[in-house]
Design a protein around this motif. Structure first.
Motif, short mmCIF file in Angstrom:
data_model
loop_
_atom_site.label_atom_id
_atom_site.label_comp_id
_atom_site.label_asym_id
_atom_site.label_seq_id
_atom_site.Cartn_x
_atom_site.Cartn_y
_atom_site.Cartn_z
N ASP A 272 -69.62 -4.66 -0.36
CA ASP A 272 -70.48 -4.23 -1.45
C ASP A 272 -71.88 -3.88 -0.96
N ALA A 273 -72.32 -4.56 0.07
CA ALA A 273 -73.65 -4.30 0.61
C ALA A 273 -73.70 -3.05 1.50
N GLU A 274 -72.57 -2.73 2.13
CA GLU A 274 -72.56 -1.66 3.13
C GLU A 274 -72.51 -0.25 2.55
N TYR A 275 -71.92 -0.07 1.38
CA TYR A 275 -71.67 1.28 0.86
C TYR A 275 -72.33 1.49 -0.49
N GLU A 276 -73.10 2.59 -0.60
CA GLU A 276 -73.78 2.90 -1.85
C GLU A 276 -72.83 3.42 -2.91
N ASN A 277 -71.79 4.16 -2.50
CA ASN A 277 -70.86 4.73 -3.49
C ASN A 277 -69.59 3.89 -3.61
N LEU A 278 -69.76 2.58 -3.48
CA LEU A 278 -68.64 1.66 -3.62
C LEU A 278 -69.11 0.42 -4.36
N LYS A 279 -68.30 -0.03 -5.32
CA LYS A 279 -68.51 -1.33 -5.93
C LYS A 279 -67.32 -2.20 -5.55
N ALA A 280 -67.59 -3.33 -4.91
CA ALA A 280 -66.54 -4.25 -4.51
C ALA A 280 -66.75 -5.58 -5.20
N VAL A 281 -65.66 -6.14 -5.71
CA VAL A 281 -65.72 -7.47 -6.32
C VAL A 281 -64.54 -8.30 -5.84
N SER A 282 -64.72 -9.60 -5.83
CA SER A 282 -63.66 -10.54 -5.48
C SER A 282 -63.47 -11.45 -6.68
N VAL A 283 -62.28 -11.39 -7.29
CA VAL A 283 -62.04 -12.01 -8.59
C VAL A 283 -61.05 -13.16 -8.49
N ALA A 284 -61.47 -14.33 -8.93
CA ALA A 284 -60.54 -15.46 -9.11
C ALA A 284 -59.90 -15.29 -10.48
N PRO A 285 -58.56 -15.09 -10.55
CA PRO A 285 -57.94 -14.74 -11.82
C PRO A 285 -57.53 -15.92 -12.70
N GLY A 286 -57.62 -17.14 -12.19
CA GLY A 286 -57.16 -18.29 -12.95
C GLY A 286 -55.79 -18.75 -12.48
N ILE A 287 -55.16 -19.61 -13.25
CA ILE A 287 -53.85 -20.17 -12.89
C ILE A 287 -52.77 -19.43 -13.69
N ILE A 288 -51.92 -18.71 -13.00
CA ILE A 288 -51.00 -17.78 -13.64
C ILE A 288 -49.56 -18.15 -13.35
N ASP A 289 -48.69 -17.92 -14.32
CA ASP A 289 -47.28 -18.28 -14.22
C ASP A 289 -46.53 -17.23 -13.40
N THR A 290 -46.58 -17.37 -12.07
CA THR A 290 -45.95 -16.43 -11.16
C THR A 290 -45.08 -17.19 -10.15
N GLY A 291 -44.46 -16.44 -9.24
CA GLY A 291 -43.65 -17.05 -8.20
C GLY A 291 -44.46 -17.96 -7.31
N MET A 292 -45.75 -17.67 -7.15
CA MET A 292 -46.61 -18.53 -6.34
C MET A 292 -46.69 -19.92 -6.96
N GLN A 293 -46.79 -19.98 -8.29
CA GLN A 293 -46.84 -21.27 -8.96
C GLN A 293 -45.52 -22.03 -8.80
N GLU A 294 -44.41 -21.32 -8.76
CA GLU A 294 -43.12 -21.97 -8.54
C GLU A 294 -43.09 -22.64 -7.17
N LYS A 295 -43.59 -21.95 -6.16
CA LYS A 295 -43.65 -22.53 -4.81
C LYS A 295 -44.52 -23.78 -4.79
N ILE A 296 -45.63 -23.72 -5.51
CA ILE A 296 -46.53 -24.88 -5.56
C ILE A 296 -45.82 -26.08 -6.19
#
Length: 239
Positions: free
Chosen positions: A159-183
């Motif tokens: 986000d700091a390096e490029y003027e014509n770019l917006k970058a974000v890193s989003v924590a989406p919460g706890i979601i009912d997916t295959g990843m949760q099944e593994k957990i």
């Protein structure tokens, strides 16, 4: 109309996000190991993202398919893994390498190739799907926490390096997916918080992939998107 390049597009959040964006009239290019039978996007590229050497070719193909009518292009780095689950001494070196490759190295390589292949496009965005685990310690998730923490910091650099770019890193919460099944299948000796996650499922506290995808779309469509902080939590967005 906008173009979205989405990794991990074969299931979970990635598939739900792809469907909702395609149904809204946007161009969707999906990337994952296996194409789902109900794929509705414009293009699907089958690739195992642990194969870093092949990523530049994958992104080159995606870039050539971007519609000339696209007003903006967004890369959504969604693919990831929570494995290996277990205390650090029990984690095999190859499993650690695979975790860091998928959760950090692949998004970095994809972002680099994306930036190089879309230089002529005025409005570009990179949305990295992170985790609250990247912002606090979680016993039994050292590899996952490290990968997501790295992804967060990498995003701040983008986000700091490029003027014509917006970058974000989003924590989406706890979601009912295959990843949760593994957990939930892990043992308490490997993951001391296991019962909390089993209770999330029992008590219906997990978000659905569809609701999470809808929240991400609302985030990306915000008129003040470019002014938002780089590190975000989908459950605690600024008003």
């Amino acid at each position: 109309m906008e173009t979205f390049i989405i990794t991990g597009a074969s299931k979970g959040i990635g598939l739900a996000l792809s469907k909702q964006l395609a149904e809204s009239g946007h161009q969707v290019i999906g990337i994952a190991r296996t194409q789902p039978e109900d794929w509705t996007g414009a293009l699907f590229i089958s690739h195992d993202l642990t194969d870093i050497a092949g990523i530049s070719k994958v992104m080159s193909r995606a870039a050539t398919e971007i519609s000339a009518e696209a007003e903006a292009v967004t890369l959504v780095n969604n693919a990831g893994t929570v494995e290996p689950i277990g205390f650090a001494a029990a984690n095999d070196g190859q499993d650690i390498e695979k975790s860091i490759t998928l959760n950090l190295t692949a998004p970095m390589a994809l972002s680099s190739a994306f930036l190089g292949g879309t230089e002529s496009i005025k409005t570009r965005r990179i949305v990295n799907i992170s985790s609250g685990a990247g912002r606090k310690q979680v016993k039994g998730w050292s590899a996952y926490c490290a990968g997501k923490a790295g992804l967060d910091h990498y995003t701040t650099c983008l986000d700091a390096e490029y003027e014509n770019l917006k970058a974000v890193s989003v924590a989406p919460g706890i979601i009912d997916t295959g990843m949760q099944e593994k957990i939930r299948e892990s043992g308490e000796e490997d993951f001391p918080q296991i019962e909390h996650f089993r209770d999330y499922k029992r008590s219906g506290k997990l978000s659905t992939p569809e609701d999470t995808a809808s929240g991400l779309i609302q985030l990306m469509q915000r008129p003040d998107f470019n002014e938002l902080p780089v590190l975000l939590d989908l459950r605690e967005l600024p008003k």
